[in-house]
Design a protein around this motif. Structure first.
Motif, short mmCIF file in Angstrom:
data_model
loop_
_atom_site.label_atom_id
_atom_site.label_comp_id
_atom_site.label_asym_id
_atom_site.label_seq_id
_atom_site.Cartn_x
_atom_site.Cartn_y
_atom_site.Cartn_z
N ASP A 41 0.84 -1.20 0.00
CA ASP A 41 0.00 0.00 0.00
C ASP A 41 0.87 1.24 0.00
N GLY A 42 1.29 1.67 -1.19
CA GLY A 42 2.09 2.89 -1.28
C GLY A 42 3.46 2.63 -1.85
N ASP A 43 4.24 3.69 -1.85
CA ASP A 43 5.58 3.63 -2.41
C ASP A 43 6.63 3.41 -1.31
N VAL A 44 7.66 2.69 -1.66
CA VAL A 44 8.81 2.54 -0.78
C VAL A 44 9.57 3.86 -0.82
N ASN A 45 10.02 4.34 0.35
CA ASN A 45 10.80 5.57 0.37
C ASN A 45 12.21 5.29 0.88
N LEU A 46 13.03 6.30 0.85
CA LEU A 46 14.42 6.15 1.26
C LEU A 46 14.52 5.68 2.71
N GLY A 47 13.63 6.17 3.57
CA GLY A 47 13.62 5.76 4.97
C GLY A 47 13.38 4.26 5.13
N ASP A 48 12.53 3.70 4.29
CA ASP A 48 12.28 2.26 4.33
C ASP A 48 13.54 1.48 4.00
N CYS A 49 14.22 1.91 2.93
CA CYS A 49 15.46 1.24 2.51
C CYS A 49 16.53 1.36 3.60
N GLU A 50 16.64 2.56 4.15
CA GLU A 50 17.63 2.79 5.20
C GLU A 50 17.35 1.94 6.44
N TYR A 51 16.09 1.83 6.82
CA TYR A 51 15.72 1.05 8.01
C TYR A 51 16.15 -0.41 7.85
N VAL A 52 15.84 -1.00 6.71
CA VAL A 52 16.20 -2.40 6.46
C VAL A 52 17.72 -2.56 6.42
N HIS A 53 18.40 -1.63 5.79
CA HIS A 53 19.86 -1.68 5.70
C HIS A 53 20.49 -1.59 7.08
N ARG A 54 20.02 -0.66 7.90
CA ARG A 54 20.59 -0.49 9.25
C ARG A 54 20.34 -1.72 10.14
N ALA A 55 19.24 -2.39 9.93
CA ALA A 55 18.97 -3.60 10.71
C ALA A 55 20.05 -4.65 10.45
N VAL A 56 20.47 -4.76 9.20
CA VAL A 56 21.54 -5.70 8.87
C VAL A 56 22.86 -5.23 9.45
N ASP A 58 23.30 -3.54 12.11
CA ASP A 58 23.25 -3.78 13.56
C ASP A 58 23.43 -5.26 13.90
N ALA A 59 23.00 -6.13 13.02
CA ALA A 59 23.03 -7.57 13.30
C ALA A 59 24.35 -8.24 12.93
N PHE A 60 25.07 -7.68 11.97
CA PHE A 60 26.30 -8.32 11.48
C PHE A 60 27.45 -7.33 11.56
N ASP A 61 28.45 -7.68 12.34
CA ASP A 61 29.62 -6.84 12.56
C ASP A 61 30.46 -6.77 11.28
N ARG A 62 30.60 -5.58 10.74
CA ARG A 62 31.38 -5.41 9.50
C ARG A 62 32.86 -5.72 9.70
N ASN A 63 33.34 -5.71 10.95
CA ASN A 63 34.72 -6.08 11.22
C ASN A 63 34.93 -7.59 11.14
N ILE A 64 33.84 -8.34 11.22
CA ILE A 64 33.92 -9.80 11.14
C ILE A 64 33.41 -10.30 9.79
N GLU A 65 32.25 -9.78 9.38
CA GLU A 65 31.64 -10.18 8.11
C GLU A 65 32.13 -9.26 7.00
N ASP A 66 32.53 -9.81 5.90
CA ASP A 66 32.98 -9.02 4.76
C ASP A 66 31.88 -9.04 3.72
#
Length: 91
Positions: A41-56, A58-66
């Protein structure tokens, strides 16, 4: 990065934000990921994309996961999303 765990994180974040995961693409080494989201119902906005990206993030340490990941809206390619972000950052 464990695909099953990534999919769980993505699904939870999408549900919390009111979007759905449309597609997940991995490169052959599983370290470049493109996630496409959609909204019934509606358009995806930048905030939606950012929210999903930030969840990842937060869940996966970039110092460990490449990995490199892009979250885009259905109908917008990763390169188009990158250009949009550059425009926003320069404003």
């Amino acid at each position: 990065m464990d695909r099953t765990e990534l999919e769980k994180v993505l699904a939870a974040a999408a549900e919390q934000r009111g979007v759905e995961i449309y597609q997940i693409d991995f490169d052959e080494d599983d370290n470049v990921i493109e996630v496409t989201i959609d909204k019934k119902d509606g358009d995806v906005n930048l905030g939606d994309c950012e929210y999903v990206h930030r969840a990842v993030l937060d869940a996966f340490d970039r110092n460990i996961e490449d990995y490199a990941m892009t979250v885009t809206s259905r109908g917008i390619s990763g390169s188009e999303a990158d250009e949009m972000l550059k425009t926003i950052e320069n404003e």
